[in-house]
Scaffold this active site. Structure first.
Site, mmCIF file in Angstrom:
data_model
loop_
_atom_site.group_PDB
_atom_site.id
_atom_site.type_symbol
_atom_site.label_atom_id
_atom_site.label_comp_id
_atom_site.label_asym_id
_atom_site.label_seq_id
_atom_site.Cartn_x
_atom_site.Cartn_y
_atom_site.Cartn_z
ATOM 1 N N GLY A 87 0.815 -1.218 0.000
ATOM 2 C CA GLY A 87 0.000 0.000 0.000
ATOM 3 C C GLY A 87 0.847 1.266 0.000
ATOM 4 N N ARG A 88 1.854 1.325 0.879
ATOM 5 C CA ARG A 88 2.638 2.562 0.993
ATOM 6 C C ARG A 88 3.635 2.726 -0.156
ATOM 7 N NH1 ARG A 88 3.278 -1.072 4.869
ATOM 8 N NH2 ARG A 88 5.274 -2.090 5.231
ATOM 9 N N LYS A 145 -7.387 -2.566 14.797
ATOM 10 C CA LYS A 145 -8.571 -2.707 13.933
ATOM 11 C C LYS A 145 -9.511 -3.775 14.495
ATOM 12 C CE LYS A 145 -6.088 -1.773 9.606
ATOM 13 N NZ LYS A 145 -5.671 -2.329 8.319
ATOM 14 N N HIS A 205 9.861 28.455 14.092
ATOM 15 C CA HIS A 205 9.183 29.263 15.108
ATOM 16 C C HIS A 205 8.290 28.412 15.998
ATOM 17 C CE1 HIS A 205 10.557 33.029 13.254
ATOM 18 N NE2 HIS A 205 10.492 32.311 12.139
ATOM 19 N N GLU A 214 5.931 2.489 9.110
ATOM 20 C CA GLU A 214 5.166 1.254 8.890
ATOM 21 C C GLU A 214 6.082 0.178 8.307
ATOM 22 O OE1 GLU A 214 0.632 1.194 8.149
ATOM 23 O OE2 GLU A 214 1.444 0.770 6.170
HETATM 24 O O1 F6P Z 1 -3.112 1.051 8.134
HETATM 25 C C1 F6P Z 1 -2.762 -0.141 7.591
HETATM 26 C C2 F6P Z 1 -2.978 -0.254 6.127
HETATM 27 O O2 F6P Z 1 -3.089 -1.600 5.828
HETATM 28 C C3 F6P Z 1 -1.880 0.392 5.294
HETATM 29 O O3 F6P Z 1 -0.770 -0.386 5.148
HETATM 30 C C4 F6P Z 1 -2.597 0.651 4.029
HETATM 31 O O4 F6P Z 1 -1.894 1.542 3.224
HETATM 32 C C5 F6P Z 1 -3.894 1.204 4.556
HETATM 33 O O5 F6P Z 1 -4.173 0.398 5.696
HETATM 34 C C6 F6P Z 1 -5.057 1.196 3.607
HETATM 35 O O6 F6P Z 1 -5.350 -0.094 3.150
HETATM 36 P P1 F6P Z 1 -6.261 -0.324 1.883
HETATM 37 O O7 F6P Z 1 -5.573 0.286 0.705
HETATM 38 O O8 F6P Z 1 -6.399 -1.801 1.756
HETATM 39 O O9 F6P Z 1 -7.580 0.344 2.137
#
Ligand code: F6P
Length: 505
Positions: free
Chosen positions: A249-250, A475, A366, A335
């Protein structure tokens, strides 16, 4: 060499170097200003103000070789299973270029090109419509990268659309964004790799309902789980773009997850952004560690964390357009590297990721710079500047640049005083990264540099940079507590029970 002996060598070097102040190191070796700097395309980086010397660096590069930086980079680009805990490759580099003869990487690249064609068609169709605004719904990796890049580049390459980002499950976020928009002139993108993320599903439903009759034509999705957007939102296949398991994802802003970027700056500019990243990829893959910008950056981070023991790291952008950079890097770095278990399941013997935080200069000067100059903890900084300004106010740009230079010099050298309240100890290390200009190519190269630095740090620590099991527990507990908040069941934990009583009034 074992991890433990690599680390003890590093500590021994750090102990030796710590006896000499940073300003003494710089004075004793003026050539380090030139020699401790590298340029890759539009990115120049100087490590001359880091608290190491040539001997320590030589030892760090030997450790990099010992840790297998070069073969492990090859493994990443070749699509080997570098994400071992989830049994898959991490092929974000295949989204930007064709770097490997391995069939898994070539297939990934071919799929990426196909998806890019479909992306272009969607951008063109929207450009031909009367849509003026885009609401991009996603969170984490499905939000932070696109949000940063769209915000940073909108001035350099103006596109046609205003793009709004909705991530937080707090209904005020949706309310604020939608209040200023017209459903008849808005399209929405639901971005989620899994399409199972609570925030995105709830916000997606809010936006769908707000679009009303227009939802049938104006909802798009990007997901690795293409059946879900169809099932949950009735989005037809031609408006669903793919994501894949082999992209984290990242690391996904280079895929169709980058559609908000393409809508903000245009598809050609988005492709220039990918080209900039590919230029950095080619450098990182092919350069020997001592000439490799990502290796320098990664080894510096390891030195500061494990050698000198610094617990946090700041990123300070001296360009207002990069004000979201520290938010994006927090996810990318923390992450990816916020782990304490090695690939084989054993506990790691070293400290891993420091806390990353930051903001934009000169505003932060500042607010929290007082602590950076005189606080009891040393915080290494990455200072990011841009050589050419695109704003018409040249005096402002000179002032901005002089502030960047002044801060890094003052951090390193400090200043003595007879009055202890007015003394600056110095010895605060920093890296200065300068982009020729802030454009799609240079931003692509900068973000790819950080991605590769993160990967090399994970190689050094022998941890997996591509999973994120740490976020799962919260979660699970949140979904267990939903019925308790609704008053249907009692929470098990006594403190939670009391807090729920307060929340329910
Ligand atoms: O916060 C955890 C996570 O799994 C991230 O790694 C990811 O980018 C995000 O949630 C969103 O996940 P998704 O793209 O599956 O909605």
């Amino acid at each position: 060499m074992s991890d433990a002996s690599r680390l003890s060598q590093l500590s021994a070097q750090a102990g030796r170097v710590a006896n000499t102040s940073l300003s003494q190191l710089i004075a004793a070796d003026p050539a380090r200003a030139r020699d401790f700097a590298l340029r890759v395309g539009p990115v120049y980086a100087s490590f001359a103000r880091q608290h190491y010397d040539r001997e320590a660096l030589a030892q760090l590069f030997a450790a990099a070789q010992d840790a297998g930086f070069a073969p492990r980079l090859r493994a990443l680009f070749d699509g080997e299973t570098v994400n071992v805990t989830e049994g898959r490759p991490a092929l974000h580099t295949a989204l930007r270029g064709d770097f490997s003869p391995a069939s898994v990487a070539r297939d990934a690249h071919a799929q990426a090109l196909q998806a890019r064609k479909r992306m272009r068609a969607i951008v063109e169709a929207l450009e031909a419509s009367d849509v003026t605004d885009i609401v991009s719904v996603g969170i984490g990796g499905s939000d932070l990268g696109p949000r940063l890049a769209a915000d940073a580049l909108i001035g350099a390459a103006p596109g046609r659309f205003r793009v709004h980002f909705l991530s937080n499950v707090d209904g005020h976020a949706a309310q604020r964004i939608l209040a200023g928009l017209d459903p008849a002139r808005t399209a929405a993108l639901l971005i989620s790799k899994t399409f199972g993320t609570q925030e995105t599903l709830l916000n997606g439903a809010v936006v769908r309902d707000w679009l009303g009759q227009h939802a049938a034509q104006r909802l798009y999705a990007i997901s690795a789980n293409v059946d879900r957007p169809a099932a949950a939102f009735g989005i037809p296949p031609e408006r669903i773009l793919p994501m894949w398991d082999w992209v984290g994802g990242r690391y996904s802003l280079w895929s169709a997850v980058g559609l908000p970027i393409a809508l903000a700056i245009g598809m050609d500019a988005f492709e220039a952004f990918l080209d900039g990243a590919a230029e950095m990829d080619a450098h990182v893959l092919n350069a020997a560690p001592a000439d490799n910008l990502a290796a320098w950056h990664a080894l510096t981070a390891i030195w500061n964390r494990n050698g000198l023991g610094y617990a946090t790291q700041a990123v300070l952008a001296y360009d207002d357009r990069l004000k979201l950079l520290s938010n994006y890097l927090q996810q990318l770095v923390m992450e990816s590297l916020g782990k304490s278990t090695r690939l084989d399941g054993s506990a790691i013997v070293a400290d891993t990721v420091p806390v990353w935080w930051g903001g934009v200069g000169t505003d932060t000067q500042h607010s929290f710079f007082q602590a950076l100059h005189q606080g009891s903890s040393i915080v290494p900084g990455d200072f990011i500047g841009v050589i050419r300004s695109d704003a018409p106010y040249s005096q402002n740009h000179l002032a901005l640049q002089s502030n960047l230079l002044a801060q890094t010099e003052a951090f390193a050298n400090g200043q003595g005083s007879n009055d202890p309240h007015r003394a600056y100890a110095g010895g605060r290390p920093s890296t200065t990264i300068l982009l020729d200009a802030l454009d799609p190519r240079s931003l692509g190269a900068l973000l790819a540099l950080y991605e590769h630095s993160v990967y090399l740090q994970s190689v050094f620590w022998d941890i997996n940079a591509f999973d994120q099991f740490g976020v799962e527990l919260g979660k699970q507990v949140a979904s267990r507590l939903l019925p308790a908040l609704a008053g249907e069941v009692e929470a098990d934990d006594p403190v939670t029970r009391e807090l729920i009583a307060q929340l329910r009034g």
